[in-house]
Write an enzyme that holds these catalytic residues in place. Structure first.
Site, PDB file in Angstrom:
ATOM      1  N   VAL A  12       0.551  -1.474  -0.458  1.00 22.45           N
ATOM      2  CA  VAL A  12       0.345   0.137   0.040  1.00 22.45           C
ATOM      3  C   VAL A  12       1.193   1.300  -0.357  1.00 22.45           C
ATOM      4  CG1 VAL A  12      -1.852   1.468   1.191  1.00 22.45           C
ATOM      5  CG2 VAL A  12      -1.832  -1.196   1.101  1.00 22.45           C
ATOM      6  N   GLU A 124     -10.034   6.130   5.448  1.00 27.24           N
ATOM      7  CA  GLU A 124     -11.169   5.546   4.572  1.00 27.24           C
ATOM      8  C   GLU A 124     -10.387   3.357   3.832  1.00 27.24           C
ATOM      9  OE1 GLU A 124     -14.449   7.022   3.794  1.00 27.24           O
ATOM     10  OE2 GLU A 124     -13.969   4.929   2.903  1.00 27.24           O
ATOM     11  N   GLY A 129     -10.785  -1.423   1.098  1.00 26.42           N
ATOM     12  CA  GLY A 129      -9.730  -1.202  -0.035  1.00 26.42           C
ATOM     13  C   GLY A 129     -10.286   0.706  -0.623  1.00 26.42           C
ATOM     14  N   ASP A 196      -9.543 -10.809   9.685  1.00 31.64           N
ATOM     15  CA  ASP A 196      -9.389  -9.485   8.783  1.00 31.64           C
ATOM     16  C   ASP A 196     -10.830  -9.091   8.358  1.00 31.64           C
ATOM     17  OD1 ASP A 196      -8.051  -7.352   7.144  1.00 31.64           O
ATOM     18  OD2 ASP A 196      -9.676  -8.687   5.590  1.00 31.64           O
ATOM     19  N   LYS A 200     -12.917  -5.072  10.289  1.00 33.56           N
ATOM     20  CA  LYS A 200     -14.134  -3.912   9.718  1.00 33.56           C
ATOM     21  C   LYS A 200     -15.186  -3.472  10.280  1.00 33.56           C
ATOM     22  CE  LYS A 200     -10.784  -4.770   5.283  1.00 33.56           C
ATOM     23  NZ  LYS A 200     -10.650  -6.203   4.918  1.00 33.56           N
TER      24      LYS A 200
END
Ligand code: HSE
Length: 418
Positions: A12, A124, A129, A196, A200
Site C-alpha cells: 500500500v 477510508e 480498500g 480481518d 472491518k
C-alpha cells in the site's frame, strides 16, 4: 506545497508513493497545493527507485521534521504503528492510515487525540480498500438512522468461496490458488479465520453507531471448516455461502455484531459479489438498503483511498473534519446469541422414522434439504427462527444423532428470504 511522510513502503505504501507521483498535477489541483513526499520510513532500502534518497530507518526523521504536516501510516500491524501514529498526532501532525488492525483496536483513542489537537485522523482505506464507504456512511447517509450494516469484507475469502461455489474447487484448492495469485498471504489465518473481516465490521459499527466496538467483543468464525458439501447444501437451499460481517443496532441502543459464514439467498444484493470484490450493505431508515461494491484490496485501489484522505487533510489543515466515535462501554456489545437465527443443520444418524420424529419433537416444522449423492446416514434441514441460544440448546438436546455442521441463514428483519 505541503510535505508529507509515508511510514511503510510495502504494497500500500509504495502504491501511495506511485499514485502521488503519477497523478501529481491533478492531485495538486484538487488539494489546492502540491504534495511533496519528504520522507519514507522503512527498514529496507530501495536503491533502484527514483526516490531512493527519501528513505530513512529513523522514525525521528519524520517526527522531528516540523515541515511534515501529514503522515501516512501503511505499515500494518499494531506495533509500532500505534506508537508512531499516536506520537505523530501528539506532535501536531494529521494522520492517514490504511491499517484496520490499528483503527479497530484504538480508533476511539486516536480520534480523541486528533480532536483534542485540532487535527485529522482519516482511514477510508481501512475498510473496503478502494470502495468509498466511511465517508458516505458518515456524510452522505447522515440524515438516516442506520440500524444495520452487513458486508462481505474480505476479498481473499470471497475469492476462495467463489471458486468453491462456481468452479467446484475444494477449500484447499481455492486457498492454494489464492496464494498463488498473491491474494492470500503465506500465513492466511487473518483472512480465513475471519479476523480481518472482524476488524472491518468493528470499524463500521463504531462509526455507524457512535461507540467503539472492540474485535475481542465480536464472535468471529472464519471459513476454515466450509466444505464442498456445505456449498452444495447451500445451493439446495437456494443460496450461496459468504463470509459476512454484520452489525445491528438494537432498539435500546446496544449493538449485536457477528462474523461468520452465512447462507445468503441467491437474490440478495450481496450474493453476486464474487471473487476478490467486497460488498457492504448499509440499511438506513430513510434511504433503505444501499450497497457499495468494489475492489476491497490491492495496491492501487487501496492507495486511491489513502491519497484521497491525504487530499482531504491538505484541504482541511486548519479545520477538523467529521469522523468521530466515542469509547466503548461494558455491556454495549450484546451477546450475539440473543439475535434471531435460523440454521441449516446437518446430522449423521440412522435415517429412519425415529430421526424424523426426534427432529419434529425438538424443532416442530422444519424444511428438509437434500443433495444428490449425500451419504446414506445424513439428514439436513432448516430450523425455524428463534434466538440463537435457544437453537443451540435444542441442538444439544438431540440424542443418537451427531451434528456434522450448522450454518446460519442470512435473515432480513429476522425473516428468511429463501
Ligand atoms: N487480506 C485482505 C483481504 C486485504 O483479502 O480483503 C484487504 O484488507
Amino acid at each position: 506545497m505541503i510535505a508529507i511522510a509515508i511510514l511503510g513502503h510495502g504494497v500500500v505504501g509504495s502504491g501511495v508513493a506511485e499514485v502521488l507521483r503519477n497523478n501529481a498535477e491533478g492531485i495538486a489541483a484538487k488539494a489546492g497545493q502540491s504534495i511533496e513526499v519528504r520522507r519514507i520510513l522503512d527498514l529496507r532500502a530501495f536503491p533502484d527507485l527514483p526516490y531512493a534518497d527519501l528513505f530513512t530507518t529513523r522514525f525521528e526523521d519524520v517526527l522531528e521534521d516540523a515541515d511534515i504536516r501529514i503522515v501516512v501510516e501503511t505499515m500494518g500491524g499494531l506495533h509500532p504503528a500505534y506508537d508512531y501514529v499516536k506520537a505523530c498526532l501528539l506532535a501536531g501532525k494529521s494522520v492517514v492510515t490504511s491499517n484496520k488492525e490499528l483503527v479497530a483496536a484504538a480508533g476511539d483513542e486516536l480520534l480523541a487525540i486528533a480532536r483534542e489537537n485540532n487535527l485529522n485522523f482519516l482511514f477510508e482505506a481501512s475498510v473496503g480498500g478502494g470502495i468509498p464507504i466511511l465517508r458516505p456512511l458518515d456524510q452522505c447517509l447522515a440524515a438516516n438512522e442506520v440500524f444495520e450494516i452487513a458486508g462481505i469484507l474480505n476479498g481473499t475469502t470471497n475469492f476462495m468461496l467463489s471458486k468453491m461455489i462456481h468452479e467446484n474447487m475444494s477449500f484447499e484448492g481455492a486457498l492454494s490458488l489464492a496464494q498463488k495469485l498473491g491474494y492470500a498471504e503465506r500465513d492466511p489465518s487473518a483472512d480465513i479465520e475471519g479476523h480481518d473481516a472482524c476488524r472491518k465490521i468493528c470499524i463500521l459499527a463504531s462509526l455507524a453507531f457512535g461507540k467503539h466496538v472492540h474485535p475481542e467483543e465480536v464472535h468471529t468464525e472464519g471459513i476454515t471448516n466450509i466444505s464442498s458439501e456445505d456449498v452444495r447444501y447451500a445451493a439446495a437451499c437456494g443460496g450461496v455461502i459468504k463470509l459476512v460481517g454484520r452489525a445491528t443496532q438494537t432498539e435500546d441502543g446496544h449493538v449485536i455484531c457477528l462474523v461468520a459464514p452465512m447462507i445468503l439467498p441467491a437474490d440478495n444484493l450481496l450474493a453476486d459479489v464474487d471473487d476478490v470484490f467486497n460488498g457492504i450493505m448499509v440499511r438506513g431508515d430513510n434511504v433503505g438498503d444501499v450497497v457499495f461494491v468494489g475492489r476491497g484490496a490491492g495496491k492501487l485501489p487501496t492507495a486511491s483511498a489513502v491519497v484521497a484522505d491525504v487530499i482531504d487533510e491538505v484541504k482541511h489543515l486548519q479545520a477538523r473534519k467529521y469522523l468521530f466515535w466515542g469509547a466503548g462501554e461494558e455491556g454495549y456489545v450484546r451477546d450475539y446469541r440473543l439475535a434471531p437465527a435460523k440454521m441449516l443443520l446437518r446430522f449423521s444418524c440412522q435415517k429412519d422414522a425415529g430421526a424424523l420424529v426426534q427432529i419434529g419433537r425438538v424443532f416442530g416444522d422444519v424444511r428438509m434439504i437434500s443433495i444428490p449423492d449425500a451419504p446414506e446416514d445424513e439428514v439436513a434441514f432448516i430450523t425455524p427462527c428463534m434466538p440463537e441460544y435457544l437453537l443451540t440448546e435444542k441442538i444439544d438436546a438431540f440424542t443418537g444423532m451427531t451434528l456434522i455442521k450448522s450454518l446460519r441463514l442470512f435473515l432480513v428483519d429476522g425473516i428468511e428470504q429463501m
